[in-house]
Write an enzyme that holds these catalytic residues in place. Structure first.
Site, PDB file in Angstrom:
ATOM      1  N   LYS A  69      21.828  53.811  59.940  1.00 47.37           N
ATOM      2  CA  LYS A  69      23.262  54.140  59.850  1.00 47.37           C
ATOM      3  C   LYS A  69      24.013  53.528  58.987  1.00 47.37           C
ATOM      4  O   LYS A  69      24.902  54.072  58.150  1.00 47.37           O
ATOM      5  CB  LYS A  69      23.974  54.027  61.357  1.00 47.37           C
ATOM      6  CG  LYS A  69      23.631  54.660  62.577  1.00 47.37           C
ATOM      7  CD  LYS A  69      24.090  54.425  63.824  1.00 47.37           C
ATOM      8  CE  LYS A  69      25.410  54.696  64.076  1.00 47.37           C
ATOM      9  NZ  LYS A  69      25.805  54.494  65.396  1.00 47.37           N
ATOM     10  N   ASP A 106      32.024  57.865  66.161  1.00 46.14           N
ATOM     11  CA  ASP A 106      31.758  56.906  67.394  1.00 46.14           C
ATOM     12  C   ASP A 106      33.144  56.529  67.755  1.00 46.14           C
ATOM     13  O   ASP A 106      33.449  56.591  69.088  1.00 46.14           O
ATOM     14  CB  ASP A 106      31.271  55.744  67.123  1.00 46.14           C
ATOM     15  CG  ASP A 106      29.646  55.635  66.970  1.00 46.14           C
ATOM     16  OD1 ASP A 106      29.258  56.679  67.638  1.00 46.14           O
ATOM     17  OD2 ASP A 106      28.731  55.235  66.428  1.00 46.14           O
TER      18      ASP A 106
END
Length: 278
Positions: A69, A106
């Site tokens: 990520k 997120d």
């Protein structure tokens, strides 16, 4: 084609969730229709080649999970603001000519999960435990939603301080404070909303992220950790104590919903996606 890259990747629930929605909408990958979502195991030393290959193969987009990520940041052509501040990309959109746009869903997925539970952050005092990418994305979203004060607690205080410095870009008039890990009990007593954005709870026997005494009917308790087929000890204890809770599975669901909206340009079948995760 859509997918998720990570290493390892066999545990990912994302293919089940996305493909269930496509099938329910009559977009059945077996029938050769529009979309199919696959999991791809990519070693860190092959990440650059894999990302280039996905664009060359005509993928519409892909998710990114651990341990890639942060590394993907340098491989995309454009970076959305939340992903830049968080230092973490979990969703990539492949545009015209293979242009790669990095996003982080997120935080927005977390907020949508909280909205589902009737929870607003406007004017609230919030404690986030953790200072990694997920914590940063959630922090940006919480501040954008109007939290009045945000505490960031982390085992390494320096990391919490660095994140707080970045968050001041989006804080508006809110206070943003790094909090020593050994004083989490004090922060948990002061805050109205407790958010676990660490890995605590993924393994049996992990300690509770917050002191049990802080889990009561006056609190909102949220967990970014999800377990396949069950809830974390934090969510179970908080619910038993009368707190309002948002389990990590709902964040997983809605970050996927947000990504699917971006990739397909239409509203996903949230109910079917949710059922696929249960």
């Amino acid at each position: 084609m859509l997918g998720v890259i990570g290493h390892p990747i066999g545990h990912s629930l994302s293919p089940r969730m996305h493909n269930a929605a496509f099938a329910a909408d009559g977009i059945d990958p077996v029938g050769g229709a529009d979309y199919v979502y696959v999991a791809m195991d990519v070693r860190p030393d092959r990440l650059r080649a894999a990302v280039t290959g996905l664009a060359a193969l005509g993928f519409v987009g892909f998710n990114v999970t651990m341990p890639h990520k942060e590394a993907v940041l340098s491989l995309v052509d454009e970076l959305e603001e939340t992903a830049r501040i968080a230092g973490d990309v979990n969703t990539v959109v492949v545009g015209e000519g293979g242009l790669l746009r990095g996003l982080n869903t997120d935080g927005s997925g977390f907020v949508e999960a909280c909205e589902e539970a009737g929870i607003s952050f406007a004017g609230r005092r919030v404690l986030i435990l953790g200072a990694g990418g997920a914590a940063a994305a959630i922090a940006v979203a919480v501040l954008t939603e109007g939290a009045s004060r945000l505490y960031v607690a982390n085992r390494t205080l320096r990391k919490a301080e660095e994140l707080c410095a970045k968050l001041k870009e989006v804080a508006g008039g809110a206070e943003v404070l790094a909090y020593p890990f050994d004083r989490v009990e004090d922060g948990a007593a002061e805050a109205e909303v407790l958010i676990n954005a660490t890995y605590l709870g993924m393994k049996e026997g992990d300690p509770l992220p917050f002191p049990a005494a802080s889990l009561n009917a006056e609190k909102i308790v949220c967990d970014a950790v999800y377990l396949s087929g069950g809830e974390t000890a934090l969510i179970r204890r908080a619910r038993d104590a009368g707190a309002r809770v948002v389990p990590g599975g709902r964040m997983l669901l809605y970050q996927g919903v947000q990504a699917q909206r971006v990739w397909t340009g239409r509203e996903p079948n949230v109910e079917v996606m949710s059922d696929a995760l249960s």
